[in-house]
Scaffold this active site. Sequence first.
Site, mmCIF file in Angstrom:
data_model
loop_
_atom_site.group_PDB
_atom_site.id
_atom_site.type_symbol
_atom_site.label_atom_id
_atom_site.label_comp_id
_atom_site.label_asym_id
_atom_site.label_seq_id
_atom_site.Cartn_x
_atom_site.Cartn_y
_atom_site.Cartn_z
ATOM 1 N N ARG A 42 0.793 -1.225 0.000
ATOM 2 C CA ARG A 42 0.000 0.000 0.000
ATOM 3 C C ARG A 42 0.829 1.280 0.000
ATOM 4 O O ARG A 42 1.903 1.335 0.596
ATOM 5 C CB ARG A 42 -0.951 -0.023 1.216
ATOM 6 C CG ARG A 42 -2.024 -1.085 1.058
ATOM 7 C CD ARG A 42 -2.668 -1.480 2.368
ATOM 8 N NE ARG A 42 -3.742 -2.453 2.129
ATOM 9 C CZ ARG A 42 -3.548 -3.785 2.017
ATOM 10 N NH1 ARG A 42 -2.330 -4.288 2.142
ATOM 11 N NH2 ARG A 42 -4.568 -4.587 1.776
ATOM 12 N N HIS A 67 -0.908 -2.621 -4.241
ATOM 13 C CA HIS A 67 -0.312 -3.540 -5.219
ATOM 14 C C HIS A 67 -0.331 -2.979 -6.641
ATOM 15 O O HIS A 67 -0.372 -3.750 -7.615
ATOM 16 C CB HIS A 67 -1.005 -4.897 -5.173
ATOM 17 C CG HIS A 67 -0.733 -5.690 -3.931
ATOM 18 N ND1 HIS A 67 0.531 -5.839 -3.412
ATOM 19 C CD2 HIS A 67 -1.565 -6.383 -3.112
ATOM 20 C CE1 HIS A 67 0.476 -6.602 -2.324
ATOM 21 N NE2 HIS A 67 -0.782 -6.929 -2.119
ATOM 22 N N HIS A 137 3.833 -13.081 -4.565
ATOM 23 C CA HIS A 137 2.617 -13.143 -3.750
ATOM 24 C C HIS A 137 2.020 -14.555 -3.770
ATOM 25 O O HIS A 137 0.804 -14.726 -3.852
ATOM 26 C CB HIS A 137 1.604 -12.117 -4.251
ATOM 27 C CG HIS A 137 0.575 -11.720 -3.240
ATOM 28 N ND1 HIS A 137 -0.527 -12.494 -2.960
ATOM 29 C CD2 HIS A 137 0.485 -10.625 -2.437
ATOM 30 C CE1 HIS A 137 -1.270 -11.886 -2.051
ATOM 31 N NE2 HIS A 137 -0.676 -10.754 -1.708
ATOM 32 N N TYR A 139 0.558 -17.958 -2.404
ATOM 33 C CA TYR A 139 -0.130 -18.470 -1.219
ATOM 34 C C TYR A 139 0.343 -19.901 -0.987
ATOM 35 O O TYR A 139 0.146 -20.777 -1.842
ATOM 36 C CB TYR A 139 -1.647 -18.496 -1.427
ATOM 37 C CG TYR A 139 -2.323 -17.159 -1.508
ATOM 38 C CD1 TYR A 139 -3.011 -16.634 -0.407
ATOM 39 C CD2 TYR A 139 -2.327 -16.426 -2.687
ATOM 40 C CE1 TYR A 139 -3.681 -15.410 -0.485
ATOM 41 C CE2 TYR A 139 -2.988 -15.207 -2.778
ATOM 42 C CZ TYR A 139 -3.656 -14.704 -1.672
ATOM 43 O OH TYR A 139 -4.312 -13.504 -1.761
ATOM 44 N N GLU A 290 5.699 -12.185 1.881
ATOM 45 C CA GLU A 290 6.019 -11.258 0.802
ATOM 46 C C GLU A 290 7.289 -10.473 1.125
ATOM 47 O O GLU A 290 7.258 -9.548 1.943
ATOM 48 C CB GLU A 290 4.858 -10.294 0.581
ATOM 49 C CG GLU A 290 3.520 -10.985 0.355
ATOM 50 C CD GLU A 290 2.342 -10.036 0.450
ATOM 51 O OE1 GLU A 290 2.453 -8.880 -0.024
ATOM 52 O OE2 GLU A 290 1.299 -10.437 1.016
#
Length: 323
Positions: A42, A67, A137, A139, A290
């Site tokens: 952000r 992002h 990014h 997961y 991240e």
Amino acid sequence: MSLTIPDGDGKPVDVVLGKDDPHDYVADDTLMGAIVGRNANRIRGARFTLGGREYRLTANEGPNSNHSQPNGYEHRNWTILEAGDSFVRFGLDSPDMDQGFPGRFRVSVRYALVESGLTITVRGTCDATTVANLTTHTYWNLNGEGSGDVFGHRLRIPADRFYSTDEQFIPLAGPAGRVDGTPMDFRRSVGIGEQLRIGALRDNRQLAIARGYNHAFPIEATKNGDAYGTGAEEWTGLKLMAKAVGERSGIRMAMYSDAPAVLLYTAGFLDDVPGKNGHRYGPSAGLCLEPGFVPNAINRTDCERPVLPAGKEYQLTVLYRFG
């Protein structure tokens, strides 16, 4: 899209959340498997000042930029620059004022399989001083994608401090706080669910607004044997960012990087997202680690800022080892 690791019994386990069809990533807004750029995470007010000039970005999350969306690098077609049996390198040419950032930024990302692991190497140059803060990014669910939540995973992050955030996940002003006595203390390997329960008992506001974790941890200079000590010159200077273990599979992952911080996101905002093999991913179906700069660092003066001078090479190296 996938990464398959043998578990303790030798059974192959895909430990990455994702999609069956590459085309499904074009419309995906959860950033599964993505390389995020030109700036990850952000920026407050979707604006920043560089070289005495104010730049304005698209506000895609309330008043803030997150992002670099909606036109993020994860929705672009990259060019294959070179490929071999165990690696592929992609390139992207990001023009001047792309997403609102100054300068033509030419970036490449190389994925390579190494012994018991994977490397992601990001390099880029720009013809003007710009913001450069890319991240991966992915997961992760070390019990296997679609296997449920990651609350049973054990996690270690060798950080003494973390950044508290406001309700928009922008780090608060002031120095990072100590992890001592908080559910943010991952200096020893501890269950994620165990820490969340501690937080619930203490009515921890930080965990409540993030529906888990969405916090940056600055990683100090390597100490106490946390360097990746292979003797290979290309890995010199990498710091241990995190270690995780799947409690059912026994699969272990260690992540090393040269980034100044790591952001832990436990996917509290995944909501019935369609994934691979007919699976649907809900909250905490995976965890993101991240590597990069502290969110909103471009607008701070008390931490390292993601400013790339014109002509200088941007570098981010990430190494994963599995066992």
